[in-house]
Structures are given as structure tokens and as C-alpha cells.
Design a protein around this motif. Structure first.
Motif, PDB file in Angstrom:
ATOM      1  N   VAL A  51     -25.461  22.532  64.429  1.00 39.17           N
ATOM      2  CA  VAL A  51     -25.538  21.201  63.831  1.00 39.17           C
ATOM      3  C   VAL A  51     -26.078  21.341  62.409  1.00 39.17           C
ATOM      4  O   VAL A  51     -26.975  22.139  62.140  1.00 39.17           O
ATOM      5  CB  VAL A  51     -26.441  20.257  64.672  1.00 39.17           C
ATOM      6  N   GLY A  52     -25.494  20.607  61.489  1.00 39.06           N
ATOM      7  CA  GLY A  52     -25.973  20.551  60.117  1.00 39.06           C
ATOM      8  C   GLY A  52     -26.705  19.252  59.891  1.00 39.06           C
ATOM      9  O   GLY A  52     -26.426  18.239  60.536  1.00 39.06           O
ATOM     10  N   SER A  53     -27.649  19.243  58.960  1.00 42.19           N
ATOM     11  CA  SER A  53     -28.442  18.035  58.737  1.00 42.19           C
ATOM     12  C   SER A  53     -28.586  17.738  57.258  1.00 42.19           C
ATOM     13  O   SER A  53     -28.098  18.472  56.394  1.00 42.19           O
ATOM     14  CB  SER A  53     -29.809  18.151  59.421  1.00 42.19           C
ATOM     15  N   LEU A  54     -29.273  16.646  56.972  1.00 42.38           N
ATOM     16  CA  LEU A  54     -29.373  16.159  55.608  1.00 42.38           C
ATOM     17  C   LEU A  54     -30.296  17.001  54.746  1.00 42.38           C
ATOM     18  O   LEU A  54     -30.433  16.725  53.558  1.00 42.38           O
ATOM     19  CB  LEU A  54     -29.869  14.700  55.606  1.00 42.38           C
ATOM     20  N   ASP A  55     -30.916  18.019  55.310  1.00 43.45           N
ATOM     21  CA  ASP A  55     -31.779  18.907  54.535  1.00 43.45           C
ATOM     22  C   ASP A  55     -31.015  20.142  54.049  1.00 43.45           C
ATOM     23  O   ASP A  55     -31.626  21.153  53.714  1.00 43.45           O
ATOM     24  CB  ASP A  55     -33.005  19.321  55.344  1.00 43.45           C
ATOM     25  N   PHE A  56     -29.654  20.047  54.010  1.00 45.71           N
ATOM     26  CA  PHE A  56     -28.803  21.132  53.519  1.00 45.71           C
ATOM     27  C   PHE A  56     -28.784  22.327  54.468  1.00 45.71           C
ATOM     28  O   PHE A  56     -28.257  23.374  54.109  1.00 45.71           O
ATOM     29  CB  PHE A  56     -29.259  21.620  52.136  1.00 45.71           C
ATOM     30  N   THR A  57     -29.306  22.197  55.667  1.00 45.58           N
ATOM     31  CA  THR A  57     -29.472  23.361  56.544  1.00 45.58           C
ATOM     32  C   THR A  57     -28.566  23.262  57.768  1.00 45.58           C
ATOM     33  O   THR A  57     -28.535  22.240  58.454  1.00 45.58           O
ATOM     34  CB  THR A  57     -30.937  23.489  56.988  1.00 45.58           C
ATOM     35  N   LEU A  58     -27.832  24.353  58.014  1.00 43.55           N
ATOM     36  CA  LEU A  58     -27.038  24.505  59.219  1.00 43.55           C
ATOM     37  C   LEU A  58     -27.852  25.341  60.198  1.00 43.55           C
ATOM     38  O   LEU A  58     -28.353  26.413  59.836  1.00 43.55           O
ATOM     39  CB  LEU A  58     -25.719  25.202  58.884  1.00 43.55           C
ATOM     40  N   ARG A  59     -27.967  24.849  61.443  1.00 43.56           N
ATOM     41  CA  ARG A  59     -28.805  25.544  62.426  1.00 43.56           C
ATOM     42  C   ARG A  59     -28.016  25.837  63.703  1.00 43.56           C
ATOM     43  O   ARG A  59     -27.089  25.099  64.068  1.00 43.56           O
ATOM     44  CB  ARG A  59     -30.035  24.702  62.786  1.00 43.56           C
ATOM     45  N   ALA A  60     -28.440  26.905  64.374  1.00 41.83           N
ATOM     46  CA  ALA A  60     -27.957  27.225  65.710  1.00 41.83           C
ATOM     47  C   ALA A  60     -29.120  27.097  66.676  1.00 41.83           C
ATOM     48  O   ALA A  60     -30.195  27.655  66.440  1.00 41.83           O
ATOM     49  CB  ALA A  60     -27.390  28.642  65.749  1.00 41.83           C
ATOM     50  N   LEU A  61     -28.915  26.359  67.770  1.00 39.93           N
ATOM     51  CA  LEU A  61     -29.952  26.133  68.773  1.00 39.93           C
ATOM     52  C   LEU A  61     -29.442  26.603  70.136  1.00 39.93           C
ATOM     53  O   LEU A  61     -28.235  26.604  70.408  1.00 39.93           O
ATOM     54  CB  LEU A  61     -30.308  24.645  68.874  1.00 39.93           C
ATOM     55  N   ARG A  62     -30.373  26.940  70.998  1.00 43.84           N
ATOM     56  CA  ARG A  62     -30.011  27.210  72.393  1.00 43.84           C
ATOM     57  C   ARG A  62     -29.644  25.900  73.073  1.00 43.84           C
ATOM     58  O   ARG A  62     -30.371  24.904  72.956  1.00 43.84           O
ATOM     59  CB  ARG A  62     -31.154  27.878  73.138  1.00 43.84           C
ATOM     60  N   LEU A  63     -28.532  25.895  73.783  1.00 36.32           N
ATOM     61  CA  LEU A  63     -28.127  24.695  74.499  1.00 36.32           C
ATOM     62  C   LEU A  63     -29.107  24.347  75.610  1.00 36.32           C
ATOM     63  O   LEU A  63     -29.374  23.165  75.869  1.00 36.32           O
ATOM     64  CB  LEU A  63     -26.727  24.893  75.093  1.00 36.32           C
TER      65      LEU A  63
END
Length: 983
Positions: free
Chosen positions: A426-438
Motif C-alpha cells: 500500500v502507498g500513502s500520502l507520505d510518499f512511501t510505498l510499504r509492504a506489510l504482513r497480511l
């Protein structure tokens, strides 16, 4: 006090709010689904450019695919990749950026990837086909411009399909559905909705099922037809239109989310928008999750969680289809921040869960809740919420609605969530794309992109492609930091120890005047709202700004802010560090948040600023941040978490330095030509041909004739139009209003090379002879770079004096000789060419003397740039090692003026002090360099897109080099430079 570096990407949640136009604080009661009315769907205008062939098309693929053929991957819109992938919780941390493609404007649509080709469109209306492996453009299509779009021309992803045996991509642009040949971008058919001048817009992605295309559209709450339309896949001819308002148009029947489809039930599902005139105009399909028969367009059921209201509680995103407890279900989040799941046959509520608050800012305007689609996999639904109190990333048990986890690290988001192998992106408004554990929400990996993220990712095998970019709707375009990124899982290697780079000094702030400024805060106090986040308990915040224009002066006053630390986003890294002060910051663009501090609030809650970070720049936003360190500008993610309040200016505040420049620095970058004054002013002088049909593609070194003309590499339209050196007439007496008109072109006889011809170096001798280089083979193969002498009046009279230079680079004149930088053996180093012909008739390459002038060594492994140092000596750059050395007039080494910090070198990330290619020296002795931002990409060395810079090195009173200063950043391929004195 003024500091300038990178300003946090804070701002832009507020601009996105306008696109995110929430509900009650209490858990909503379970409403009954509304029975479908019996009125027949109404029609819309006939399609345009319908193909005459009405034969039955190939059926659109519906089964599992190991490509990524549509938004959400499949028609059930699970946003889950069903095939084998090397991306997993164990490997996500090794994802590395491979390439970046800079689009002509903002990209908020997610890409699709099929058979090694990536398809995506941008806000300028350009739709691209790229080689998914290396990011090179295969073709593009420019959609017809539509005046009345809310944000961009293309905000739709594509759907890949087959039409009459031809691979095709179907997408929306403006008010028109397009079907293009996927091989070459030619039009198969188009279908326009509404009428010219209407605010009709297809904001999201069409879905292709069997022999039809289904699309949703809206009119931004204006009283015009909206709803859902189906057209034939073969021809684009309309099949049906479901009008949610049944002909009584009040602006309450818009649909700006995409549909999903259950083929077995012959139903499509979508969510509808709010009703700004409520209770007038409120109908059975307002703010509803509804189902429609895909064959007839007849509605089947409608689920409405709210009574008539003015809370702006749209259903956006796209419904996700899944099965739990032996029930076939459909789920969709609402802007009220509640996720709803209903029975797919009846629309009856199965469960609903509130994730956070909804943030209704004023009537008919909310910024929070679910807007980006959620992903479904392994019994979990995961999705993010918009601008409101966080946590902003949530996971629900798909069977019960129980919250499985919430993640504070992810900021507000309007992006789709996408899953593969138990990893969600998921990408967010802080310019950062992240990968999380489901399964538990743990952050596995993150990458800060060049632009704000509101589009989703595509996944195929071990690769992931992401998009970035945003600017406030209505603000000037195009975006310079938007585009597409490819990532892949890198081999597991032991990371080399890195030394933290020394903090860069910041460009010198200066006094300015504002040009043409008007509106709020200008010459009168204005209040700044605190809409971004809920003020901390016990505070009563107020912030007032007043801006004087000539000379510029900003006065800020505040009260009731309370403890700065209380404003930090809970669970963020910023909250762990803390805050003790408030800083007023200014930024240039929402998509390019460079800027700096204006002032820091004192104990009385006020401060005054009389300088700006970069005189001559335009600024579109002033923000208040809670700071721990008032000497360093936080990065985008940190700054976003520290944002307290923000106010935008449209048009931006254009500044003009009080002191005029003494010289200009010309910098080709991304095929544009940008000019910087030594006083901080800047202007884009020439725009590339991709963004401007009348533009020119400029690159390489820039040289000046002395009579108002300049020479630069110009390769517009290659290979159809041969590359060469453009001759331009410069007009104007003030930076900001300069113009450049092409008056000629010199086209060398390029030697055969493995790559396209690349004109690069140039230099004038005292008698007006022009020397140029073309690069030749760039990385391997025999040296085929040429050195050409052009004779006045530059009417094609020439002499090629060398055609075997290995990767020929920059030139510098030394009297009647010329020095040529070569980057590969056997000519590597700086070569001196003497006894050059004075006329075309004297052309005799054998008579030219060539000798090695500066050899590699002393930290220089290859030579790319050369420039006179102003003291009778030379600077030479090595873009690979990041070194610039100084030599005396005889070519002897004197000293190193630029080198990476100890422990740094070429690696997966660019060297912090840059990769200098072109270099130039100002009248005051300042050394400028164009930084390519080289890095290792999938085993290859290449520029890191969107991370190039232009920097300068100034010298102290003892002629010692000061640390480099960044004067511009976020650039694509800044390669050459040139300095023009101002008489």
C-alpha cells in the motif's frame, strides 16, 4: 531563520481532500436493502468512432492469469495475485528498485502488465505501453482533451482483452471509453458519454466481461446524467445505461468507483456517491452499494447504510467478492470509515466494522474513510483509510468483521491495497510505498518514492510495478516527479557497511518580492484551518498568516497550540522522536516538495520571515509542523507525520529576487532545458516534445556563440528525425521571461553504434569554430564517438577529425586546441586535439595532433566532464566514482574537490554527494555539476529516475571547497551544463 532542503510532503493530504469528498461516529445500524425500482434504464448519446465490424468478439478472459490484466487482477477485484511469486514475507525486505519511467504528468492509475508489456495512463491524457522489463517506451496514445475533468485526463487503469482476434486495452479518459490495439496504440473504437461541455467524467476503471465493457461515470454532483453504462466490446456501441436518478438529475447519481462482476449471478456491483442537496434529490441508490444485471442494466438490489445526510459518505473504491461461512459476499468500505459486507444475492448486511473516524470537515466535504480498494486473501480483508485520525491501515476477519490488526506506520492513503503470498502493498500520502504482513500487519519493507502515491501496484512473478505522483487539482502542470517504478527481489547479499553522509549545506536564502500575488493572506491576515487531523485534547488552536508582497514579509501568529509533541501521528517514528517547537515551512509544489523553513514560532506564538529558501521559485503551500530539530528539514514521511496545519495558494506565490543574477546556468534534464540564476531564480526555458507538441528534446553540454545564440544536443523525434545539435536564438532580458527559438540544426554523420546517436559535447574556439562530440557506443563495443569541427556560419560545413573516441563526453576549449573527455579505453582520459582545420577545405584528420592530456588516476577511473577552473587549470569529473579533481594548466593533479563520504560508493542507492556528469564554472568560480544519481539496478549501472540533482560547490576565502549544495533535485537524467554571463 531560513533553512532549505527537502520539504516534507505534508501538504498534500489537504489537496487530496478535495478528491475525497464521511458518517456518524457510532457503529451504523443494519439497514434493509432497497427493492429495485421497475423503471427501465435510460439512454445516453451514441458512441463516437464506433468500428463498423459488428462480429462477435473473442470472449474477455475471466479465469486466473499469471499476468496482471486489469485493475484488481480479476473481475472479482480481490487485488490478490494467485500465481507463484518470489515475493513473500521472507523476501519482501530484499525488494529493489530496477527502473523508473518519468511520465508527462501525474499517474494515479495502477498499471496492468501482460506478456511483458506494461500499460498505464497519466493526467495529461497520455496512455503508454512500456517494456515491463526495462521501462523503455514502446508506444503512446494521446487522448482527446476534456475540459471539465476534476483531476486528470486519465485516472483509469486499463483492462486487457481481445477484440476480434486483436489484443486490446480498454480504458477511460475524460468522458470517453477507449479501446486501443495493444500492439501499436491505434484506435479500435471510442465511446463518449454526455455532451461536450458537460462535467461528465469516467474517473475509474472499466471492466471487460464476455462481450461487453461496463463503466461507471459521474458529474461531480452537477445535475447531469450519470451512473453505469455497458457498451459492446466489438464496436463500442451502447447496450444499456443504468441511471441511478431515473432521469430526475439532481447531482445525486454519480458513481466514481469501479465495478466488480459475478458472472454466475449475471450481476455487477458498484458503490455510489453522495447527494449534496440532501434530503432533496436523495434516492434509493444514493450513497449505496448496489447490484445491476449485466445483460439488461436492470437493478437487482441496493444497500444504503445511511439516511439522507450531508456528510459526504460516498462509496468509492471497488466492491470485493469473496466467500465466507458458505456465503457469497460482497464488501466495500465507505467514506464514513466503516467497511460493509453484504449478501451477494440480496444485499442484506452480514457485518459492518468501523475502522477509524470519518473526518467530516464541513457539510458535503469529508476527507477520511475508505476510498482506495481493499484486498482479500486467506480469509482477511486489508485496506487503508484517508485523511483522518490514524491508524490508517486495517485488516478484518472476512467472516466476522473483527479487526485482525491495525498498523500505525502507514499514513492516510487513497491507494488500493494489493496482496501476494501473504504480503500486502500500500502507498500513502507520505510518499512511501510499504509492504506489510497480511496476517499481522508487520512492516516488512518500505521505499520513499519521488511523488505522493495514490495509485496501486501490479505484480507478475517476482516483480512489482508501482506508480507515483499527485498535484492539487487545478494547479499548474505537468508534474515532474510522476511515473512508474519497477521492483524485483534482489539476491540475498551481505550489505556493505555505509558511513552516514555529512548533512548538506542549504542553498542561500534571499530577499524577494511577490509577483502578481492576490487572494487570501496577501496584504491582510487570514486564518489557517486545522482540518488535517483532530486537534489534541485540551487545545484550542488558532493560526493566522499575513503576507506582504514587496518586499516579501510573512507574519505568523498563533495561540492554543499546546505541546508540539501532542500533534505527532500516534505510532509513527516522529512520535518516538518527539517535538519541542513549531516551524513555518514553504513548499514549491505538492508533487515536488522542495522548500524550507520560513521561521520558527517563538514563545509568544509568532514569527516573521523576510527571506525564502530559493529566490525566484514559486511556492504553492505554507505549512506548520511540530519539530524536534529546527535546523533540519524533515523528509516526506517524517514531515507528513509532523504536519499540524497547511494552506495552499492557487495560483502559487511567484517570487522574484531583489538582486538580479550575474550569470545563468543552463541545465538539460529529462529532455527539458532549465535555466538557473546565480541569485536562485529559475526558469524552464524549453519543454520536451513529450509534454509539448511544439517542444524540443534537449540534452548534453550547452555552449554560447556570444551573439545571443546557443548550441545544445537536440534529438526530437529520433530515430525518424536524425539527432543533432540545435541552434537556438535566446531572447529576453530577464530570467523568468526568456524565450528560445530554434533557428538551425547541425546533424553529424553518426558512426554505427549499438545505441541511438547521442549528441553531447560542444565548445567554441576563439575564431568561432564549433567543436562537437557524439557519444558513439556507450558501454561496450569499439569506440565510435566522433569529434567534429563546424565552420561559421554553421551551414553544414564540417570536418570529422576523429571517429574512434570511446564514449566521447564533454569538451573544453584551450586556446585553439580542444580537450575531449573519454570514458572508455583505449581513449580513456582527457585527450588534447591540436592543429585543427580552420576551413572545410583544410579538413585532414591525419594532420590533427592527438595526445593524452590528463590520465585516469587519483580517484578518477574514467573521465566524463571537463571545465576550465578560472585559474588557468581544469576540473575533471568521474560520474562512476562521484569524484571531481582539479588539475593545473599542464594537466597535473592538484587536489580532489568532490569525493563520496568515506565508506560510500556505487551501490543499490545513489552516492549521497552525487554522480557528476556535466560540469561548468560560474563567473565567481563556483563549480556546478549535473548529478545523474547512478546506482546498481539489477546488475547494471544506470541513473536512478527522479533522483538526479543539480549541485554547486563554492569556495571559501582560502579557496578551499565547501560541501556541495543542492540547487535542484527530483530530476531525470540531468546530463550537461553551460554557463552564460549576463552583460
Amino acid at each position: 531563520m531560513t533553512r532549505a532542503l527537502r520539504l516534507a510532503a505534508l501538504c498534500l493530504a489537504l489537496s487530496l481532500m478535495a478528491a475525497a469528498c464521511g458518517g456518524d461516529d457510532d457503529q451504523p445500524a443494519a439497514p434493509e436493502p432497497t427493492a429495485a425500482p421497475t423503471a427501465a434504464p435510460t439512454g445516453t448519446p451514441a458512441p463516437t468512432e464506433a468500428a463498423p465490424d459488428t462480429s462477435q468478439p473473442d470472449a474477455a478472459p475471466t479465469g486466473p492469469s499469471c499476468d496482471w490484466p486489469m485493475w484488481g487482477h480479476g473481475i472479482d477485484r480481490t487485488f490478490s495475485y494467485p500465481c507463484d511469486s518470489g515475493i513473500s514475507p521472507d523476501t519482501a525486505g530484499r525488494l529493489r528498485r530496477i527502473w523508473y519511467f518519468n511520465t508527462s504528468d501525474v499517474v494515479t492509475a495502477a498499471p496492468v502488465v501482460v506478456d511483458g508489456v506494461l500499460y498505464v495512463g497519466d493526467w495529461a491524457g497520455r496512455f503508454y505501453a512500456l517494456n515491463a522489463d526495462d521501462g523503455t517506451e514502446l508506444w503512446h496514445f494521446d487522448a482527446e482533451y476534456h475540459d471539465n475533468v476534476y483531476a486528470g485526463q486519465i485516472t483509469s487503469s486499463a483492462s486487457y482483452t481481445v477484440i476480434n482476434g486483436t489484443p486490446a486495452v480498454v480504458f477511460n479518459a475524460g468522458r470517453t471509453i477507449h479501446a486501443l490495439n495493444a500492439n501499436d496504440g491505434t484506435v479500435i473504437w471510442t465511446h463518449a458519454l454526455g455532451e461536450p461541455g458537460w462535467p461528465t467524467e469516467l474517473e475509474t476503471t472499466p471492466i471487460v466481461v464476455e462481450d461487453r465493457v461496463i463503466a461507471t461515470f459521474d458529474t461531480h454532483n452537477a445535475p447531469f446524467p450519470a451512473g453505469v453504462v455497458a457498451v459492446g466490446l466489438a464496436t463500442g456501441e451502447q447496450l444499456w445505461h443504468f441511471d441511478l436518478e431515473d432521469g430526475d438529475h439532481r447531482g445525486c447519481g454519480g458513481v466514481w468507483g469501479s465495478p466488480s462482476v459475478d458472472l454466475e449471478r449475471r450481476l455487477m456491483f458498484a458503490g455510489s456517491a453522495n447527494c449534496p442537496t440532501s434530503p432533496d434529490g436523495w434516492g434509493p441508490y444514493t450513497e449505496a452499494l448496489f447490484a445491476v444485471n449485466i445483460d439488461t442494466g436492470e437493478p437487482a438490489w441496493s444497500f444504503q447504510p445511511h439516511p439522507p445526510n450531508n456528510d459526504d459518505s460516498d462509496f468509492a473504491g471497488v466492491p470485493v467478492l469473496f466467500t465466507a461461512n458458505d456465503q457469497d459476499l460482497v464488501g466495500l468500505g465507505n467514506k464514513d470509515a466503516v467497511f460493509y459486507v453484504v449478501n451477494r444475492d440480496t444485499g442484506e448486511l452480514v457485518w459492518s466494522t468501523r475502522a477509524t473516524n470519518d473526518n467530516v470537515i464541513r457539510p458535503n466535504f469529508a476527507s477520511g474513510g475508505f476510498i482506495g480498494p481493499a484486498a482479500y486473501a486467506d480469509g482477511i480483508i486489508a485496506g487503508g483509510t484517508g485523511v483522518a485520525d490514524c491508524p490508517c491501515m486495517h485488516a478484518f476477519d472476512a467472516a466476522t468483521g473483527d479487526i485482525v490488526w491495525q498498523q500505525q506506520a502507514v499514513g492516510p492513503t487513497y491507494s488500493p491495497t494489493t496482496e501476494v503470498n501473504g504480503v500486502v502493498f500500500v502507498g500513502s500520502l507520505d510518499f512511501t510505498l510499504r509492504a506489510l504482513r497480511l496476517d499481522n500487519g508487520e512492516v516488512l519493507w518500505s521505499d520513499e518514492l519521488t511523488g505522493l502515491i495514490s495509485g496501486g501496484v501490479a505484480i507478475v512473478g517476482d516483480d512489482m510495478w508501482a506508480v507515483a505522483g499527485f498535484r492539487e487539482p487545478g494547479s499548474p502542470g505537468p508534474s515532474e516527479t510522476s511515473g512508474v517504478f519497477r521492483y524485483t527481489v534482489a539476491p540475498e547479499v551481505e550489505a556493505a557497511e555505509q558511513t552516514a553522509p555529512t548533512a548538506e549545506p542549504e542553498p542561500e536564502a534571499g530577499q524577494v518580492r511577490l509577483v502578481g500575488a492576490s487572494g487570501r493572506c496577501i496584504d491582510a491576515p487570514c486564518d489557517v484551518g486545522f482540518d488535517f487531523k483532530t486537534p489534541p485534547p485540551g487545545t484550542d488552536p488558532h493560526l493566522t498568516l499575513s503576507i506582504q508582497t514587496d518586499p516579501f514579509e510573512l507574519t505568523a501568529t498563533s495561540s492554543g497550540l499546546g505541546d508540539p509533541a501532542a500533534w505527532l501521528r500516534e505510532g509513527s517514528d516522529a512520535a518516538a522522536v518527539g517535538a519541542s517547537a513549531y516551524g513555518v515551512l514553504v513548499s514549491e509544489r505538492d508533487d515536488r516538495p522542495s522548500g524550507g523553513y520560513l521561521c520558527v514560532l517563538g514563545e509568544d506564538g509568532g514569527c516573521t520571515a523576510r527571506t525564502v529558501p530559493r529566490p525566484g521559485a514559486s511556492y504553492n503551500r505554507i505549512s506548520l509542523l511540530a519539530l524536534n530539530d529546527t535546523t533540519t528539514i524533515p523528509g516526506p514521511a517524517d514531515g507528513f507525520d509532523r504536519l499540524v496545519a497547511s494552506i495552499g495558494f492557487n495560483p502559487p506565490l511567484q517570487t522574484e529576487p531583489l538582486d538580479p543574477p550575474t550569470y545563468l546556468v543552463f541545465s538539460p534534464q529529462g529532455n527539458n532545458l532549465v535555466v538557473y540564476g546565480d541569485n536562485g531564480a529559475t526558469q524552464r526555458l524549453i519543454t520536451n516534445a513529450r509534454e509539448d507538441p511544439n517542444g524540443r528534446d534537449i540534452n548534453g553540454q550547452v555552449c554560447f556563440t556570444g551573439d545571443g545564440r546557443f548550441i545544445a544536443g537536440e534529438d526530437t523525434g529520433q530515430p525518424e528525425i536524425p539527432a543533432g545539435f540545435g541552434i537556438f536564438q535566446l531572447e529576453g532580458d530577464k530570467l523568468g521571461s526568456l524565450t528560445a527559438t530554434q533557428v538551425g540544426k547541425l546533424t553529424p554523420d553518426f558512426e554505427a553504434a549499438d545505441n541511438q546517436p547521442e549528441p553531447y559535447g560542444c565548445a567554441f574556439l576563439p575564431d568561432g569554430r564549433l567543436l562537437t562530440t557524439d557519444v558513439g557506443n556507450q558501454a561496450s563495443g569499439p569506440g565510435t564517438g566522433q569529434l567534429t569541427v563546424w565552420f561559421p556560419p554553421y551551414d553544414d560545413a564540417r570536418c570529422v577529425v576523429a571517429d574512434d573516441i570511446a564514449t566521447a563526453q564533454q569538451l573544453a576549449a584551450d586556446g585553439n586546441d580542444v580537450l575531449v573527455a573519454s570514458a572508455r579505453a583505449p581513449t580513456i582520459g582527457v585527450q588534447r586535439f591540436s592543429n585543427l582545420p580552420r576551413t572545410e577545405q583544410e579538413c585532414d584528420p591525419a594532420a590533427v595532433t592527438v595526445e593524452l592530456f590528463i590520465a585516469v588516476g587519483d580517484g578518477v577511473t574514467l573521465t566524463t566532464g571537463i571545465a576550465a577552473d578560472g585559474h588557468g587549470g581544469w576540473y575533471v569529473s568521474d560520474t562512476l566514482t562521484g569524484v571531481i579533481n582539479q588539475y593545473d594548466g599542464d594537466g597535473h593533479y592538484l587536489r580532489t574537490v568532490l569525493a563520496p563520504p568515506e565508506g560510500e560508493g556505487l551501490g543499490l542507492e545513489p552516492i549521497s554527494t552525487g554522480s557528476p556528469l556535466g560540469i561548468a564554472v560560474g563567473l565567481d568560480g563556483t563549480l556546478y555539476y549535473a548529478d545523474l544519481a547512478l546506482a546498481l539496478n539489477n546488475g547494471n549501472i544506470g541513473p536512478t529516475g527522479g533522483q538526479g540533482t543539480v549541485r554547486r560547490i563554492r569556495f571559501d576565502a582560502d579557496n578551499q571547497p565547501l560541501p556541495p549544495e543542492t540547487i535542484d533535485y527530483g530530476l531525470n537524467f540531468p546530463d550537461g551544463l553551460g554557463v552564460l554571463p549576463i552583460p
